[in-house]
Design a protein around this motif. Structure first.
Motif, PDB file in Angstrom:
ATOM      1  N   LYS A  12       0.868  -1.185   0.000  1.00  0.00           N
ATOM      2  CA  LYS A  12       0.000   0.000   0.000  1.00  0.00           C
ATOM      3  C   LYS A  12       0.898   1.226   0.000  1.00  0.00           C
ATOM      4  O   LYS A  12       1.704   1.415   0.918  1.00  0.00           O
ATOM      5  CB  LYS A  12      -0.914   0.011   1.232  1.00  0.00           C
ATOM      6  CG  LYS A  12      -1.761  -1.238   1.390  1.00  0.00           C
ATOM      7  CD  LYS A  12      -2.703  -1.413   0.230  1.00  0.00           C
ATOM      8  CE  LYS A  12      -3.549  -2.654   0.445  1.00  0.00           C
ATOM      9  NZ  LYS A  12      -4.292  -3.035  -0.724  1.00  0.00           N
ATOM     10  N   THR A  13       0.775   2.035  -1.052  1.00  0.00           N
ATOM     11  CA  THR A  13       1.653   3.201  -1.190  1.00  0.00           C
ATOM     12  C   THR A  13       0.873   4.497  -1.043  1.00  0.00           C
ATOM     13  O   THR A  13      -0.348   4.530  -1.217  1.00  0.00           O
ATOM     14  CB  THR A  13       2.356   3.206  -2.564  1.00  0.00           C
ATOM     15  OG1 THR A  13       1.373   3.305  -3.584  1.00  0.00           O
ATOM     16  CG2 THR A  13       3.190   1.951  -2.757  1.00  0.00           C
ATOM     17  N   SER A  14       1.619   5.557  -0.771  1.00  0.00           N
ATOM     18  CA  SER A  14       1.012   6.879  -0.697  1.00  0.00           C
ATOM     19  C   SER A  14       0.650   7.333  -2.114  1.00  0.00           C
ATOM     20  O   SER A  14       1.329   6.996  -3.082  1.00  0.00           O
ATOM     21  CB  SER A  14       1.983   7.869  -0.060  1.00  0.00           C
ATOM     22  OG  SER A  14       3.153   7.965  -0.841  1.00  0.00           O
ATOM     23  N   LYS A  26       3.555   2.561   2.582  1.00  0.00           N
ATOM     24  CA  LYS A  26       3.055   2.900   3.914  1.00  0.00           C
ATOM     25  C   LYS A  26       2.684   1.646   4.703  1.00  0.00           C
ATOM     26  O   LYS A  26       2.774   1.628   5.918  1.00  0.00           O
ATOM     27  CB  LYS A  26       1.832   3.820   3.814  1.00  0.00           C
ATOM     28  CG  LYS A  26       2.100   5.146   3.093  1.00  0.00           C
ATOM     29  CD  LYS A  26       3.192   5.955   3.737  1.00  0.00           C
ATOM     30  CE  LYS A  26       2.697   6.644   4.981  1.00  0.00           C
ATOM     31  NZ  LYS A  26       3.732   7.421   5.664  1.00  0.00           N
ATOM     32  N   GLU A  27       2.207   0.609   4.010  1.00  0.00           N
ATOM     33  CA  GLU A  27       1.811  -0.646   4.661  1.00  0.00           C
ATOM     34  C   GLU A  27       2.190  -1.815   3.776  1.00  0.00           C
ATOM     35  O   GLU A  27       2.170  -1.696   2.553  1.00  0.00           O
ATOM     36  CB  GLU A  27       0.290  -0.730   4.836  1.00  0.00           C
ATOM     37  CG  GLU A  27      -0.295   0.065   5.937  1.00  0.00           C
ATOM     38  CD  GLU A  27      -1.795  -0.165   6.037  1.00  0.00           C
ATOM     39  OE1 GLU A  27      -2.268  -1.303   5.803  1.00  0.00           O
ATOM     40  OE2 GLU A  27      -2.494   0.801   6.325  1.00  0.00           O
ATOM     41  N   HIS A  29       0.827  -5.656   3.405  1.00  0.00           N
ATOM     42  CA  HIS A  29      -0.068  -6.756   3.765  1.00  0.00           C
ATOM     43  C   HIS A  29       0.651  -8.021   3.310  1.00  0.00           C
ATOM     44  O   HIS A  29       1.050  -8.123   2.151  1.00  0.00           O
ATOM     45  CB  HIS A  29      -1.419  -6.602   3.072  1.00  0.00           C
ATOM     46  CG  HIS A  29      -2.189  -5.432   3.586  1.00  0.00           C
ATOM     47  ND1 HIS A  29      -3.378  -5.549   4.244  1.00  0.00           N
ATOM     48  CD2 HIS A  29      -1.914  -4.100   3.570  1.00  0.00           C
ATOM     49  CE1 HIS A  29      -3.810  -4.359   4.607  1.00  0.00           C
ATOM     50  NE2 HIS A  29      -2.927  -3.450   4.209  1.00  0.00           N
ATOM     51  N   SER A  49      -0.673  -7.354   8.542  1.00  0.00           N
ATOM     52  CA  SER A  49      -0.173  -6.150   7.880  1.00  0.00           C
ATOM     53  C   SER A  49       0.721  -5.405   8.856  1.00  0.00           C
ATOM     54  O   SER A  49       0.548  -5.507  10.075  1.00  0.00           O
ATOM     55  CB  SER A  49      -1.316  -5.256   7.396  1.00  0.00           C
ATOM     56  OG  SER A  49      -2.047  -4.757   8.486  1.00  0.00           O
ATOM     57  N   GLY A  51       2.741  -1.537   9.330  1.00  0.00           N
ATOM     58  CA  GLY A  51       2.918  -0.163   8.864  1.00  0.00           C
ATOM     59  C   GLY A  51       4.400   0.183   8.843  1.00  0.00           C
ATOM     60  O   GLY A  51       5.165  -0.303   9.673  1.00  0.00           O
ATOM     61  N   GLU A  54       8.073   6.864   8.133  1.00  0.00           N
ATOM     62  CA  GLU A  54       8.358   7.862   7.099  1.00  0.00           C
ATOM     63  C   GLU A  54       9.687   7.536   6.419  1.00  0.00           C
ATOM     64  O   GLU A  54      10.561   6.928   7.027  1.00  0.00           O
ATOM     65  CB  GLU A  54       8.423   9.255   7.724  1.00  0.00           C
ATOM     66  CG  GLU A  54       7.096   9.714   8.311  1.00  0.00           C
ATOM     67  CD  GLU A  54       5.990   9.815   7.281  1.00  0.00           C
ATOM     68  OE1 GLU A  54       6.202  10.449   6.227  1.00  0.00           O
ATOM     69  OE2 GLU A  54       4.911   9.256   7.523  1.00  0.00           O
ATOM     70  N   SER A  77       9.315  -5.972  11.861  1.00  0.00           N
ATOM     71  CA  SER A  77       8.147  -5.379  12.515  1.00  0.00           C
ATOM     72  C   SER A  77       7.494  -6.362  13.484  1.00  0.00           C
ATOM     73  O   SER A  77       7.023  -5.977  14.544  1.00  0.00           O
ATOM     74  CB  SER A  77       7.144  -4.923  11.458  1.00  0.00           C
ATOM     75  OG  SER A  77       6.003  -4.385  12.067  1.00  0.00           O
TER      76      SER A  77
END
Length: 109
Positions: A12-14, A26-27, A29, A49, A51, A54, A77
């Motif tokens: 998942k991107t900005s 950003k995330e 999964h 998932s 996160g 920055e 993570s």
């Protein structure tokens, strides 16, 4: 033959630049699927998932990101090793092969 494992990732991107960078992840999964060599195969999976923070000096351009990088970020993570995650899946396979609880009814029914 042994149990096979396969990682899969959905990133998942900005949609807008972050700190001047495009396509910042950003995330992640993730899913790790185990497939036993039984007939039929037993195939549990672990998923979730994570996160990401920055971008910093370790930022990797989106098109340079590899599956191995994603795996390393996920495991960091989770604060677990790949061996630990695989062992949990192996335990699920063992529990399916030899369940601790069985459904039964008396033969006189």
């Amino acid at each position: 033959m042994a149990t096979a494992y396969e990682w899969s990732f959905d990133l998942k991107t900005s949609t807008a630049p972050v700190a001047g960078k495009d396509d910042v992840i950003k995330e992640i999964h993730w899913r790790l699927t185990a497939v036993s060599d039984d007939d039929p195969p037993i195939s549990p999976s672990a998923y979730g998932s994570v996160g990401l923070g920055e971008p910093d000096d370790t930022f990797v351009e989106f098109n340079s990101v590899t599956k191995d990088m994603c795996k390393a970020w996920v495991l960091a993570s989770l604060d677990r090793s790949e061996t630990e995650v695989k062992a949990a899946l192996d335990q699920q396979i063992a529990a399916i092969k030899a369940p601790a609880i069985a459904s039964k009814v008396p033969s006189s029914w």
